[in-house]
Design a protein around this motif. Structure first.
Motif, short mmCIF file in Angstrom:
data_model
loop_
_atom_site.label_atom_id
_atom_site.label_comp_id
_atom_site.label_asym_id
_atom_site.label_seq_id
_atom_site.Cartn_x
_atom_site.Cartn_y
_atom_site.Cartn_z
N ARG A 650 50.33 15.29 27.71
CA ARG A 650 49.08 16.02 27.96
C ARG A 650 48.91 17.20 27.01
N MET A 651 49.61 17.20 25.89
CA MET A 651 49.59 18.37 25.02
C MET A 651 48.20 18.62 24.41
N PHE A 652 47.41 17.57 24.23
CA PHE A 652 46.06 17.74 23.69
C PHE A 652 45.06 18.01 24.81
N LEU A 653 45.16 17.25 25.90
CA LEU A 653 44.20 17.42 27.00
C LEU A 653 44.27 18.81 27.59
N ASP A 654 45.47 19.37 27.71
CA ASP A 654 45.62 20.70 28.29
C ASP A 654 44.99 21.80 27.45
N HIS A 655 44.64 21.48 26.21
CA HIS A 655 44.02 22.48 25.34
C HIS A 655 42.50 22.50 25.44
N PHE A 656 41.91 21.41 25.93
CA PHE A 656 40.45 21.33 25.96
C PHE A 656 39.85 22.42 26.83
N PRO A 657 38.81 23.09 26.36
CA PRO A 657 38.26 24.22 27.13
C PRO A 657 37.69 23.80 28.48
N ASP A 658 37.07 22.63 28.55
CA ASP A 658 36.51 22.19 29.84
C ASP A 658 37.61 21.90 30.85
N TYR A 659 38.78 21.44 30.38
CA TYR A 659 39.90 21.19 31.30
C TYR A 659 40.46 22.50 31.84
N ILE A 660 40.55 23.51 30.99
CA ILE A 660 41.01 24.83 31.47
C ILE A 660 40.04 25.37 32.51
N TYR A 661 38.76 25.20 32.26
CA TYR A 661 37.75 25.67 33.22
C TYR A 661 37.88 24.92 34.55
N ARG A 662 38.05 23.60 34.50
CA ARG A 662 38.19 22.83 35.74
C ARG A 662 39.47 23.20 36.48
N THR A 663 40.51 23.52 35.74
CA THR A 663 41.77 23.92 36.39
C THR A 663 41.58 25.20 37.19
N MET A 664 40.96 26.21 36.59
CA MET A 664 40.74 27.46 37.32
C MET A 664 39.76 27.26 38.48
N THR A 665 38.78 26.39 38.31
CA THR A 665 37.85 26.09 39.40
C THR A 665 38.60 25.46 40.57
N LYS A 666 39.50 24.52 40.27
CA LYS A 666 40.28 23.87 41.32
C LYS A 666 41.16 24.86 42.06
N ILE A 667 41.76 25.79 41.35
CA ILE A 667 42.61 26.80 41.99
C ILE A 667 41.79 27.65 42.95
N LEU A 668 40.62 28.09 42.51
CA LEU A 668 39.77 28.93 43.37
C LEU A 668 39.26 28.14 44.58
N GLU A 669 38.92 26.88 44.38
CA GLU A 669 38.46 26.06 45.51
C GLU A 669 39.56 25.87 46.54
N GLN A 671 42.10 27.86 47.00
CA GLN A 671 42.35 29.16 47.62
C GLN A 671 41.30 29.45 48.70
N LYS A 672 40.06 29.11 48.42
CA LYS A 672 38.98 29.31 49.40
C LYS A 672 39.17 28.42 50.61
N ALA A 673 39.55 27.16 50.39
CA ALA A 673 39.77 26.24 51.50
C ALA A 673 40.93 26.70 52.37
N THR A 674 41.99 27.20 51.74
CA THR A 674 43.14 27.71 52.51
C THR A 674 42.75 28.92 53.34
N ALA A 675 41.97 29.83 52.73
CA ALA A 675 41.53 31.02 53.48
C ALA A 675 40.64 30.62 54.66
N GLU A 676 39.76 29.64 54.48
CA GLU A 676 38.88 29.22 55.57
C GLU A 676 39.66 28.55 56.69
N SER A 677 40.67 27.75 56.32
CA SER A 677 41.48 27.11 57.36
C SER A 677 42.27 28.12 58.15
#
Length: 684
Positions: A650-669, A671-677
């Protein structure tokens, strides 16, 4: 390795590179042999009844059968001999050269017969014809395929042709030997060769102000990196496959050691604990927000990439049709007629026209597109700088030697990536000419300054932040996938106070620098020498690894003695002693040569405080119960963690800017789901 010697010169191919090309040709030759046999069976007797041309047709048919048979025998011999031994055991493939020479010499009679066959099949000059449609079609097809095959052979020879193959390289200490040029003379020849290639292949870049300087710097880099080695391109590919196996084995051993010693880097899914010691502005939420601005700097191509089917439709809403015939936008520079890049910026950032204070999409060597935006949500003036997206940007990246870098507050004798330093100078020049920052803060005096960028843009943003920090002390930098070869160590430590770097997984750019490439070169040669598999097996295994991963059995059966190549060390510094290997003295001498640092005199590191995010491996209990959990975990990393270039899936895929953005979005989602539960449990 070493390169194949033929016709008194060296070629960019090795004696073990002929297995797959020969097998490919064998398949075609067998089909041709069967078809020609059928044609001879049906047509041979008819040629005796021809008044004219019968003898010539019989010579053609019989000669073609004989040549196909001889070629098949030679090809089988080439496959057998080329598959012998490991990459370094060239003595087992000593017959490949003579067999290949015979194969090439057979091309002369083949061409002569094929010319006759072409005249017979298409020109109606030879009167010995038949009404059998099958035989005529077979002859026409074989003639055409033979011409295609000859063209492929010529094309293949052009690819593996080495312009310096006739030059004998000798080291400068052998100055009394007149058999070839000295090391410095050979380096100049390689340098001149790369310069000619760049001028021909990238002639459009020669018009740039700094085009020639970039060509010279990159040519010097490429001529220095692999000098003293005898690697061919296929060796490098095989070495990367082997290095992947070696690194996985080392990772497995390190995990065992860490489990026993209970040490090593600790990743966590607890964001509160991770960011407890970080400044309040260093958060995943802020990073994700400004990542949208970094994405926006790529303009319309990234919008179309992220939204393959609906991208053009989304841009139409934001674009201005035939803008070149309307009153010009003074804030937009070097966009196309419909201001598509401008539309991409507005779409990605959700900003209005008046919030885009300045947008330059001018792209030259050392000059990157950038935008100055007013973000009212965070009350920030944002400068977003585009990453690598064109050949001009690649030359900026490859101008990788270090240069003195001075900025207020920066430690003395600081050094930085030369191409990025030049990029900062050009960007500073544009900011001074437009006076855009002073005008922006006059309009929004309570706003703060934020710089952001991805990849090359991230490195330039960190260096630009150092230049502007004396004037804007509250300046913040959000950098994503920052290149490894950016700053000297003390300068990189200084940038941790104002720059936040986010890296994901096995991103190769965060580990890519001149020093890491030189280490990679050394590791590849060491790993190739320790491998006991032939190259064709390595290539076949590489295809399997790409789809199914590296099986555990290959970690132990690929190398002669893995423990010895591990002892050499993979992250030697500039001052480290030469690397020894498990091979004989002659091989060790070559290893000492390639272990010498020729280009990386000062090691450069990643800038900013680094948050490294990796995908979390599920526990055995989670796998059995098929239950979920946090997808990612993270930790604060140091620049030293990114000094070794790793070969990972995944050395190339992990560099793509859209993948970095989706990764941080997933982390925040999550985190929000855990806080709501947790909140719902407390309410119950």
């Amino acid at each position: 390795m070493p390169a194949l010697r033929l016709f008194g010169r060296k070629w960019l191919a090795a004696s073990d590179d002929l297995v797959f090309p020969s097998l490919f040709e064998i398949c075609f030759r067998i089909v041709w042999l069967i078809l020609m046999g059928i044609v001879c069976e049906n047509y041979w007797q008819h040629t005796w009844n021809c008044r004219e041309g019968g003898l010539g047709v019989r010579i053609y048919l019989g000669g073609t059968l004989i040549l196909i048979t001889l070629n098949l025998l030679l090809l089988i011999g080439l496959v057998n001999r080329s598959a012998q031994g490991s990459i370094t055991e060239t003595h087992l493939r000593r017959l490949v050269g003579p067999l290949l020479m015979c194969k090439i010499l057979l091309i002369i009679p083949e061409i002569a017969l094929n010319v006759f066959g072409t005249i017979w099949a298409f020109c109606n000059v030879i009167k010995c014809t038949t009404g059998q449609k099958f035989s005529k079609s077979v002859i026409e097809a074989i003639v055409l395929f033979n011409w295609v095959l000859f063209a492929l052979i010529i094309f293949g020879m052009a690819i593996v042709f080495d312009p310096l193959g006739s030059t004998k390289y000798r080291r400068s200490r052998d100055s009394n030997d007149n058999n070839g040029p000295t090391e410095s003379a050979f380096h100049r020849k390689v340098y001149s060769l790369w310069m000619r290639r760049f001028r021909w292949a990238f002639c459009c870049l020669r018009k740039d102000e700094f085009g020639h300087e970039a060509f010279a710097q990159v040519a010097s880099l490429l001529s220095a990196l692999f000098r003293g080695t005898d690697l061919v391109p296929s060796d490098f590919m095989a070495g990367c496959v082997l290095l992947r196996v070696r690194q996985k084995r080392e990772t497995r051993e390190m995990r065992r050691i860490r489990m026993l010693n209970d040490d090593g880097p600790r990743y966590s899914t607890d964001l509160a604990r991770i960011f407890a010691t970080a400044p309040s502005w260093m958060t995943i939420k802020n990073a994700r927000h400004f990542m949208r601005f970094a994405l926006a700097s790529y303009g319309w191509p990234l919008v179309c990439y992220m939204h393959c089917c609906t991208g053009p439709y989304r841009l139409i809403k934001k674009s201005i049709c035939c803008a070149c015939f309307r009153s010009k936008y003074s804030v937009v520079v070097d966009d196309n007629c419909c201001l598509c890049h401008f539309a991409g910026v507005k779409f990605m950032t959700h900003l209005r026209n008046e919030d885009v204070l300045y947008a330059s999409f001018r792209n030259h060597v050392f000059e990157l597109p950038f935008c100055v935006l007013a973000d009212h949500n965070t009350k920030s003036i944002v400068i977003t700088i585009r990453g690598s997206f064109s050949f001009r940007d690649i030359f900026t990246d490859l101008t990788a030697n270090c240069e003195r870098f001075e900025a207020p507050g920066m430690p003395p004798d600081s050094a930085a990536h030369r191409g990025m330093v030049a990029g900062v100078e050009q960007l500073m020049k544009r900011l001074r000419e437009t006076n855009i920052l002073d005008r922006a803060f006059t309009t929004y005096p309570e706003y703060s300054l934020v710089l952001t960028g991805h990849s090359l843009g991230a490195g330039v943003a960190i260096l630009l932040g150092a230049k502007l920090r004396s004037k804007y002390p509250d300046l913040r930098v959000y950098a994503f996938a920052t290149p490894a070869g950016l700053l000297s160590r003390e300068a990189a430590r200084y940038t941790e106070t104002y720059a936040f770097t986010v890296g994901v997984g096995d991103d190769f750019v965060m580990r890519l620098g001149v020093d890491s490439i030189e280490n990679l070169r050394t590791m590849i040669i060491e790993t190739i020498r320790a491998c006991k598999l032939p190259k064709y097996r390595i290539m076949l295994n590489g295809f399997g690894y790409a789809f199914f991963g590296v099986p555990s059995r290959d970690l132990e059966t690929t190398f002669l003695d893995v423990t010895q190549i591990e002892s050499s060390g993979t992250s030697a510094s500039v001052e480290d002693p030469p690397i020894s290997t498990i091979m004989p003295p002659t091989a060790s001498m070559l290893s000492r040569e390639i272990g010498v640092r020729r280009f990386a005199k000062t090691r450069l590191y990643t800038g900013g405080r680094i948050l490294h995010i990796v995908r979390r491996k599920r526990t055995e209990l989670e796998k059995k119960s098929n239950s979920g959990g946090p997808t990612y975990e993270m930790r604060w990393a140091t620049p030293e963690d990114f000094t070794e270039l790793k070969i990972m899936p995944r050395m190339f895929l992990d560099h793509f800017p859209d993948y970095i953005y989706r990764t941080m979005t997933k982390i925040l989602e999550e985190q929000k789901a855990t806080a709501e539960s947790i909140t719902s449990i407390h309410e119950i």
